[in-house]
Design a protein around this motif. Structure first.
Motif, PDB file in Angstrom:
ATOM      1  N   GLY A   1      -1.689   2.445  -9.299  1.00 39.70           N
ATOM      2  CA  GLY A   1      -1.381   1.639  -8.123  1.00 39.70           C
ATOM      3  C   GLY A   1      -2.190   0.364  -8.059  1.00 39.70           C
ATOM      4  N   GLN A   2      -2.845   0.035  -9.186  1.00 40.12           N
ATOM      5  CA  GLN A   2      -3.658  -1.186  -9.205  1.00 40.12           C
ATOM      6  C   GLN A   2      -3.034  -2.206 -10.142  1.00 40.12           C
ATOM      7  OE1 GLN A   2      -7.729  -0.363 -10.122  1.00 40.12           O
ATOM      8  NE2 GLN A   2      -7.832   1.390  -8.747  1.00 40.12           N
ATOM      9  N   LEU A   3      -3.277  -3.461  -9.859  1.00 42.38           N
ATOM     10  CA  LEU A   3      -2.826  -4.511 -10.768  1.00 42.38           C
ATOM     11  C   LEU A   3      -3.995  -4.859 -11.685  1.00 42.38           C
ATOM     12  CD1 LEU A   3      -0.780  -6.753  -8.339  1.00 42.38           C
ATOM     13  CD2 LEU A   3       0.048  -5.100  -9.999  1.00 42.38           C
ATOM     14  N   PRO A   4      -3.781  -4.853 -13.023  1.00 37.84           N
ATOM     15  CA  PRO A   4      -4.899  -5.046 -13.942  1.00 37.84           C
ATOM     16  C   PRO A   4      -5.442  -6.475 -13.910  1.00 37.84           C
ATOM     17  CG  PRO A   4      -2.834  -4.881 -15.134  1.00 37.84           C
ATOM     18  CD  PRO A   4      -2.515  -4.596 -13.707  1.00 37.84           C
TER      19      PRO A   4
ATOM     20  N   GLY B   1       8.151  -4.123  -2.030  1.00 33.59           N
ATOM     21  CA  GLY B   1       7.624  -3.565  -0.780  1.00 33.59           C
ATOM     22  C   GLY B   1       6.904  -4.607   0.043  1.00 33.59           C
ATOM     23  N   ALA B   2       5.996  -5.345  -0.617  1.00 27.54           N
ATOM     24  CA  ALA B   2       5.227  -6.371   0.093  1.00 27.54           C
ATOM     25  C   ALA B   2       6.167  -7.436   0.650  1.00 27.54           C
ATOM     26  CB  ALA B   2       4.192  -6.994  -0.840  1.00 27.54           C
ATOM     27  N   ALA B   3       7.128  -7.849  -0.179  1.00 27.86           N
ATOM     28  CA  ALA B   3       8.034  -8.918   0.245  1.00 27.86           C
ATOM     29  C   ALA B   3       8.912  -8.464   1.406  1.00 27.86           C
ATOM     30  CB  ALA B   3       8.902  -9.359  -0.930  1.00 27.86           C
ATOM     31  N   ILE B   4       9.423  -7.240   1.310  1.00 31.73           N
ATOM     32  CA  ILE B   4      10.319  -6.764   2.370  1.00 31.73           C
ATOM     33  C   ILE B   4       9.564  -6.612   3.689  1.00 31.73           C
ATOM     34  CG2 ILE B   4      11.684  -4.782   3.148  1.00 31.73           C
ATOM     35  CD1 ILE B   4      12.519  -4.420   0.174  1.00 31.73           C
ATOM     36  N   PHE B   5       8.355  -6.054   3.620  1.00 29.88           N
ATOM     37  CA  PHE B   5       7.587  -5.873   4.864  1.00 29.88           C
ATOM     38  C   PHE B   5       7.213  -7.233   5.464  1.00 29.88           C
ATOM     39  CE2 PHE B   5       6.245  -1.441   5.866  1.00 29.88           C
ATOM     40  CZ  PHE B   5       7.114  -0.816   4.990  1.00 29.88           C
ATOM     41  N   GLY B   6       6.796  -8.165   4.596  1.00 30.01           N
ATOM     42  CA  GLY B   6       6.454  -9.506   5.098  1.00 30.01           C
ATOM     43  C   GLY B   6       7.664 -10.172   5.729  1.00 30.01           C
TER      44      GLY B   6
ATOM     45  N   GLU C   1      -9.703   2.624   6.333  1.00 32.22           N
ATOM     46  CA  GLU C   1      -8.989   2.131   5.158  1.00 32.22           C
ATOM     47  C   GLU C   1      -8.267   3.298   4.495  1.00 32.22           C
ATOM     48  OE1 GLU C   1     -12.425   0.484   3.231  1.00 32.22           O
ATOM     49  OE2 GLU C   1     -12.814   2.318   2.128  1.00 32.22           O
ATOM     50  N   THR C   2      -7.303   2.983   3.617  1.00 34.97           N
ATOM     51  CA  THR C   2      -6.588   4.041   2.918  1.00 34.97           C
ATOM     52  C   THR C   2      -7.480   4.579   1.797  1.00 34.97           C
ATOM     53  OG1 THR C   2      -5.654   2.516   1.313  1.00 34.97           O
ATOM     54  CG2 THR C   2      -4.368   2.905   3.303  1.00 34.97           C
TER      55      THR C   2
ATOM     56  N   ALA D   1       0.826  -1.204   0.000  1.00 34.67           N
ATOM     57  CA  ALA D   1       0.000   0.000   0.000  1.00 34.67           C
ATOM     58  C   ALA D   1       0.865   1.261   0.000  1.00 34.67           C
ATOM     59  CB  ALA D   1      -0.921  -0.005   1.215  1.00 34.67           C
ATOM     60  N   LEU D   2       1.961   1.240   0.777  1.00 33.88           N
ATOM     61  CA  LEU D   2       2.834   2.414   0.811  1.00 33.88           C
ATOM     62  C   LEU D   2       3.391   2.708  -0.576  1.00 33.88           C
ATOM     63  CD1 LEU D   2       4.808   1.942   4.171  1.00 33.88           C
ATOM     64  CD2 LEU D   2       3.063   3.657   3.632  1.00 33.88           C
ATOM     65  N   VAL D   3       3.814   1.654  -1.295  1.00 33.73           N
ATOM     66  CA  VAL D   3       4.336   1.840  -2.641  1.00 33.73           C
ATOM     67  C   VAL D   3       3.237   2.389  -3.559  1.00 33.73           C
ATOM     68  CG1 VAL D   3       5.228   0.650  -4.671  1.00 33.73           C
ATOM     69  CG2 VAL D   3       6.120   0.087  -2.409  1.00 33.73           C
ATOM     70  N   ALA D   4       2.068   1.777  -3.479  1.00 26.91           N
ATOM     71  CA  ALA D   4       0.973   2.189  -4.351  1.00 26.91           C
ATOM     72  C   ALA D   4       0.581   3.645  -4.073  1.00 26.91           C
ATOM     73  CB  ALA D   4      -0.227   1.264  -4.160  1.00 26.91           C
ATOM     74  N   LEU D   5       0.506   4.010  -2.791  1.00 31.56           N
ATOM     75  CA  LEU D   5       0.123   5.377  -2.434  1.00 31.56           C
ATOM     76  C   LEU D   5       1.176   6.383  -2.899  1.00 31.56           C
ATOM     77  CD1 LEU D   5      -1.227   4.863   1.196  1.00 31.56           C
ATOM     78  CD2 LEU D   5      -2.569   5.495  -0.810  1.00 31.56           C
ATOM     79  N   ALA D   6       2.437   5.955  -2.901  1.00 30.42           N
ATOM     80  CA  ALA D   6       3.509   6.878  -3.268  1.00 30.42           C
ATOM     81  C   ALA D   6       3.619   7.068  -4.776  1.00 30.42           C
ATOM     82  CB  ALA D   6       4.836   6.372  -2.696  1.00 30.42           C
ATOM     83  N   LEU D   7       3.366   5.990  -5.518  1.00 27.98           N
ATOM     84  CA  LEU D   7       3.673   6.041  -6.946  1.00 27.98           C
ATOM     85  C   LEU D   7       2.462   6.195  -7.867  1.00 27.98           C
ATOM     86  CD1 LEU D   7       6.462   3.290  -7.218  1.00 27.98           C
ATOM     87  CD2 LEU D   7       6.733   5.749  -6.987  1.00 27.98           C
ATOM     88  N   ASP D   8       1.243   5.905  -7.355  1.00 32.02           N
ATOM     89  CA  ASP D   8       0.125   5.743  -8.289  1.00 32.02           C
ATOM     90  C   ASP D   8      -0.219   7.005  -9.084  1.00 32.02           C
ATOM     91  OD1 ASP D   8      -0.992   7.097  -6.197  1.00 32.02           O
ATOM     92  OD2 ASP D   8      -2.803   5.871  -6.078  1.00 32.02           O
TER      93      ASP D   8
END
Lengths: 367, 323
Positions: free
Chosen positions: A185-188, A122-127, A177-178, A100-107
């Motif tokens: 920031g969405q995956l198609p 981002g998801a992998a590092i946080f997990g 929610e954000t 979410a942080l990546v998506a919010l920053a880049l979208d």
């Protein structure tokens, strides 16, 4: 003589016995449905129709399966190293924060295919970060990883509720929610893939994460069976003392295995947060981390097995939702019962049939 | 005096909130001391809450409800034993499985039987465990400090609360002063030695898990027919895991288990009290801090920063008699 040490051919150990265990789980699930006065076969028909009958149903089934592939792989990788990671649920939850942080920053600035690699990272590092502390405690301090990962699930839940309610919430809105991510920031969705088979995806959120999940299946296979690290992990899983004696670095292997496990769990968030709801919500993981345990056990911790087991659970989740519409007497929670029974029979009771099988086999093999 | 009144009311609710933890943690104590890890405490609590609410509702008798709760909880224990003792399966996997079965089955059956979305109907007044007013409350009320404490914390609880606190010395006595307790602890440390002495390891461990089921039955009943008056979906809400944390926090010993449960119950009570309140100088303290604190504390303990928590040596390892 005890039957525990008698060798059985692989097709019995990995084919017949797991299949019978699975049948037993379904038999008892059928018994539950029958006991509340519904017809189990009718229920099965609704379930399969609801999961595979239409294009959007298949889309939902594959969407759920995608989440379960990630969490199943997560549990499996740790399992190969002899670690039981119950914390995939919490790791996925925190992974959602990374995505979410990546998506919010880049979208606002870039299209989705630029955001995606950063979001995966981002998801992998946080997990992975959320798995690090339990891993470190296990490796350095000898604290039982099962206990610490359970504790970390609850800590993750408290932390995420706090962040969503106090930090990320959109001012003036009630829902914790954000904001909704822009298309960047969405995956198609993979509607073109479904169109190849002449199916319409409709509202189903089947998305690019599925492809990422398949790639991860392959990478996990390479890791476990084709690399030195994978070999060391498996040695550690079979016998920690032998592994240490052979020179496998215990602390490093445990921590790396858990980091990979946590990263895979974290990536599950891509599917839901960026692929479906396009925002970070409270409890978006919804038990997928725990389904991962069932999936990994059923798939015998092998990526191919996990793929099929994840599909089966995808069918159960989507079909179960439809079933509760058709038969209001059966709530959606029936899936949880089935899930529990699958874990019980495929996991905890996996040796139950072995003695009988050994006797049968010896009779037929003429020994 | 206002501060004191608040303290008394928090202490009272801390005691009430710690009772299910105490029963469950003692259940885990017996099981884990015998070498059987029990992640399924949560599920047993939930299943027994459901069973006791159903029976108490139908019969209007709280004691029959308790009996049903205990019976169902022991049934779950026996499945856990069958998987992990008889079939030498993975104890953690078995516990996880039973938690799911309990979570799903209670809602499925509840919806099928009562049609209220998984809840059971309200248990009538006589079907519940009512608060007991201890003698001398009125006489003591005028005594400063001790009076209100006696009236609100010690008196006014239901019978299960007092049973819970009685279970603590009883568990200690059983574990440390009886032959059964010695053998139970031995079977969790060195089952081979117990086997050599001619004592059946599986039978010892079965008795331990049955005891665990018995105690979890009280915990579930307390939730459904003492603390509230019906079964509500997922009403155990992670208490089984907090109890597990308390058990570890107490380093698998009965009396410290009681203090750990009281501490975690106190944190829960404080969290409820602090909701939406502003602390001078700090501002609003997030409730989540108190919710996460038991888990954080347990992890810090497990890391070896507050003494060493050494689990029973043979815990989680299935016993194989011969090869």
């Amino acid at each position: 003589m005890s039957t525990a040490s008698v060798p059985l051919p692989a097709w019995i150990s990995y084919g017949v016995i797991p299949l019978i265990n699975l049948m037993l789980a379904f038999f008892f699930s059928g018994l539950v449905i029958w006991s509340i006065g519904e017809n189990p076969f009718e229920a099965l028909k609704f379930l399969v129709q609801g999961a595979l009958g239409r294009g959007d149903a298949i889309g939902f089934t594959l969407f759920y399966a995608t989440s379960f592939i990630f969490t199943g792989l997560s549990v499996a990788v740790a399992f190969h190293a002899g670690l039981f990671n119950i914390g995939s649920e919490g790791q996925a939850y925190i992974g959602g924060l990374g995505a979410a942080l990546v998506a919010l920053a880049l979208d606002r600035y870039v299209p989705w295919y630029v955001t995606m690699p950063f979001a995966i990272a981002g998801a992998a590092i946080f997990g992975a970060a959320w798995a690090f502390i339990p891993a470190w405690l296990q490796a350095k301090r000898g604290s039982h990883i099962v206990i610490t990962t359970i504790m970390f699930n609850f800590i993750a839940a408290a932390l995420m509720v706090y962040l969503l309610v106090n930090v990320f919430i959109v001012p003036g809105k009630m829902a914790p929610e954000t904001r909704t991510f822009l298309p960047g920031g969405q995956l198609p969705k993979l509607d073109w893939l479904m169109a190849l088979f002449g199916l319409r995806l409709g509202p189903a959120p089947f998305n690019v994460s599925f492809v990422i999940a398949l790639v991860m299946c392959f990478l996990v296979w390479v890791l476990i069976w084709r690399t030195k690290l994978g070999y060391e992990m498996r040695t550690l899983g079979v016998s920690p003392t032998a592994a240490v004696y052979a020179g496998v670095p215990y602390v490093r292997t445990v921590i790396v295995a858990m980091l990979i496990s946590g990263a895979l769990a974290g990536m599950m968030a891509l599917n839901v947060v960026m692929g479906a709801s396009a925002r970070l919500q409270v409890e978006f993981v919804a038990g997928a981390g725990f389904v991962g345990i069932a999936v990994s056990l059923m798939g015998r911790s092998h990526p191919v097995g996990i793929l099929f087991a994840a599909l089966l659970f995808g069918i159960l989740y989507q079909g179960g939702a439809d079933l509760s519409f058709e038969m209001p007497n059966i709530t959606r929670d029936m899936i949880v019962v089935i899930q529990g029974l699958v874990i019980l029979f495929a996991g905890a009771l996996e040796y139950m049939l072995r003695p009988a099988m050994v006797r049968l086999y010896q009779q037929f093999a003429g020994k | 005096m206002e501060f004191f009144d608040i303290l008394v009311s928090i202490l009272g609710s801390a005691v009430r909130l710690s009772i299910p933890l105490l029963f469950t943690a003692l259940a885990g104590l017996f099981s884990e001391r015998a070498g059987i890890f029990d992640i399924g405490l949560e599920g047993k609590m939930l299943a027994s809450a459901f069973a006791s609410a159903c029976v108490a509702y139908m019969t209007g008798n709280a004691w029959l409800g308790l009996l049903a709760g205990i019976a169902v909880s022991i049934a779950f224990s026996l499945i856990h034993g069958f998987a992990s003792i008889t079939n030498r399966g993975n104890q953690i996997v078995s516990g996880v499985a039973l938690n799911f079965v309990a979570a799903g089955l209670t809602i499925v059956l509840g919806q099928a039987w009562f049609g209220q979305g998984g809840r059971t109907p309200q248990v009538p007044g006589e079907g519940r465990f009512a608060p007991i007013i201890l003698p001398g409350v009125d006489a003591m009320r005028e005594v400063p400090f001790i009076g209100p404490l006696y009236a609100n914390v010690i008196s006014g609880n239901n019978i299960l609360t007092y049973i819970a606190f009685l279970m603590v010395p009883l568990s200690w006595w059983v574990l440390y002063r009886t032959r059964f307790g010695l053998r139970l602890r031995a079977v969790g440390e060195n089952p081979g030695a117990v086997d050599t002495a001619g004592i059946s390891v599986p039978w010892m461990r079965y008795r331990a898990v049955i005891l665990a089921g018995f105690l979890c039955g009280f915990a579930g009943t307390y939730l459904a027919v003492a603390q509230s008056a019906a079964f509500i979906n997922n009403m155990s809400a992670g208490k089984g895991y907090i109890a597990l944390a308390a058990l570890i926090f107490a380093k698998w010993r009965p009396v410290p288990v009681m203090f750990a449960c009281l501490l975690f119950g106190f944190l829960d009570a404080v969290a409820n009290f602090m909701q939406g309140k502003v602390v001078p100088g700090i501002g609003e303290v997030p409730v989540q801090i108190f919710q996460a604190l038991p888990y954080v504390l347990t992890c810090i303990l497990l890391a070896g920063f507050i003494g060493v928590a050494r689990p029973p040596k043979a815990g989680g390892v299935p016993y194989t008699k011969e090869r």
